[in-house]
Design a protein around this motif. Structure first.
Motif, PDB file in Angstrom:
ATOM      1  N   GLY A 263     -15.624  59.893  34.820  1.00  0.00           N
ATOM      2  CA  GLY A 263     -16.907  60.504  35.155  1.00  0.00           C
ATOM      3  C   GLY A 263     -17.115  60.815  36.621  1.00  0.00           C
ATOM      4  O   GLY A 263     -18.130  61.398  36.993  1.00  0.00           O
TER       5      GLY A 263
ATOM      6  N   SER B  77     -29.606  63.598  22.359  1.00  0.00           N
ATOM      7  CA  SER B  77     -30.043  64.615  23.326  1.00  0.00           C
ATOM      8  C   SER B  77     -31.508  64.868  23.236  1.00  0.00           C
ATOM      9  O   SER B  77     -32.195  64.500  22.371  1.00  0.00           O
ATOM     10  CB  SER B  77     -29.286  65.918  23.126  1.00  0.00           C
ATOM     11  OG  SER B  77     -29.359  66.336  21.784  1.00  0.00           O
TER      12      SER B  77
ATOM     13  N   LEU C  45     -18.132  63.160  27.523  1.00  0.00           N
ATOM     14  CA  LEU C  45     -17.570  61.934  28.107  1.00  0.00           C
ATOM     15  C   LEU C  45     -17.611  60.770  27.116  1.00  0.00           C
ATOM     16  O   LEU C  45     -16.674  59.973  27.052  1.00  0.00           O
ATOM     17  CB  LEU C  45     -18.306  61.564  29.394  1.00  0.00           C
ATOM     18  CG  LEU C  45     -17.942  62.402  30.609  1.00  0.00           C
ATOM     19  CD1 LEU C  45     -18.898  62.119  31.763  1.00  0.00           C
ATOM     20  CD2 LEU C  45     -16.507  62.178  31.025  1.00  0.00           C
ATOM     21  N   ALA C  46     -18.675  60.679  26.326  1.00  0.00           N
ATOM     22  CA  ALA C  46     -18.758  59.616  25.316  1.00  0.00           C
ATOM     23  C   ALA C  46     -17.669  59.793  24.267  1.00  0.00           C
ATOM     24  O   ALA C  46     -17.015  58.820  23.872  1.00  0.00           O
ATOM     25  CB  ALA C  46     -20.143  59.620  24.665  1.00  0.00           C
TER      26      ALA C  46
ATOM     27  N   LEU D  74     -22.253  67.471  29.083  1.00  0.00           N
ATOM     28  CA  LEU D  74     -21.214  66.606  29.638  1.00  0.00           C
ATOM     29  C   LEU D  74     -21.317  65.137  29.197  1.00  0.00           C
ATOM     30  O   LEU D  74     -20.290  64.545  28.855  1.00  0.00           O
ATOM     31  CB  LEU D  74     -21.177  66.712  31.163  1.00  0.00           C
ATOM     32  CG  LEU D  74     -20.012  65.996  31.831  1.00  0.00           C
ATOM     33  CD1 LEU D  74     -18.675  66.571  31.378  1.00  0.00           C
ATOM     34  CD2 LEU D  74     -20.143  66.084  33.338  1.00  0.00           C
ATOM     35  N   PRO D  75     -22.501  64.514  29.164  1.00  0.00           N
ATOM     36  CA  PRO D  75     -22.549  63.109  28.725  1.00  0.00           C
ATOM     37  C   PRO D  75     -21.994  62.900  27.314  1.00  0.00           C
ATOM     38  O   PRO D  75     -21.305  61.909  27.046  1.00  0.00           O
ATOM     39  CB  PRO D  75     -24.032  62.752  28.807  1.00  0.00           C
ATOM     40  CG  PRO D  75     -24.584  63.684  29.835  1.00  0.00           C
ATOM     41  CD  PRO D  75     -23.819  64.970  29.635  1.00  0.00           C
ATOM     42  N   ALA D  76     -22.259  63.819  26.409  1.00  0.00           N
ATOM     43  CA  ALA D  76     -21.740  63.701  25.047  1.00  0.00           C
ATOM     44  C   ALA D  76     -20.224  63.846  25.023  1.00  0.00           C
ATOM     45  O   ALA D  76     -19.532  63.116  24.301  1.00  0.00           O
ATOM     46  CB  ALA D  76     -22.386  64.746  24.139  1.00  0.00           C
TER      47      ALA D  76
ATOM     48  N   PRO E 157     -24.528  60.015  23.095  1.00  0.00           N
ATOM     49  CA  PRO E 157     -25.959  59.799  23.416  1.00  0.00           C
ATOM     50  C   PRO E 157     -26.830  60.850  22.738  1.00  0.00           C
ATOM     51  O   PRO E 157     -26.425  62.001  22.591  1.00  0.00           O
ATOM     52  CB  PRO E 157     -26.017  59.903  24.929  1.00  0.00           C
ATOM     53  CG  PRO E 157     -24.751  60.543  25.360  1.00  0.00           C
ATOM     54  CD  PRO E 157     -23.743  60.349  24.269  1.00  0.00           C
TER      55      PRO E 157
END
Length: 116
Positions: A83, A116, A105-106, A101-103, A114
């Motif tokens: 990250g 949304s 990376l998960a 991007l967070p999804a 995560p």
């Protein structure tokens, strides 16, 4: 979603275990997984909106440098697998728009995506 290619040569079996697991997670979580075999194409397509995200688990700066600039100029956020901001010494290239991007990376980390 564009995915970098699989490893070949010595040690490929070990390296590909993580890639196969990621491919399986992506296949059940995204609309389509594409593998173009070219970092430049993946990053250009991301910049053009032809794919929503890219994941390359191994790369060399000569494969990604121009595409990284193009994708950043188009508004993509590029990070390493942990990250941190992507740079020429990064071991991976993961890129998407800031909201997605967070999804991504998960999924790469094998964690729950995560909400949304």
């Amino acid at each position: 979603m564009a995915l970098g290619d699989y490893a070949v040569g010595d040690g490929a079996d070990d390296k590909n275990r993580a890639r196969f697991a990621l491919t399986q997670r992506l296949a059940t979580s995204v609309q389509r997984v594409r593998m173009h075999g070219s970092a430049a194409i993946d990053l250009a397509w991301l910049a053009a909106g032809q794919v929503d995200a890219i994941v390359m688990l191994a790369n060399k700066p000569w494969d990604t440098a121009a595409g990284v600039i193009i994708a950043r100029e188009a508004g993509a956020v590029l990070v390493d697998q942990d990250g941190t901001p992507h740079h020429t010494g990064s071991s991976a290239t993961i890129a998407a728009n800031p909201a997605l991007l967070p999804a991504i990376l998960a999924l790469v980390a094998g964690e729950p995506v995560p909400a949304s």
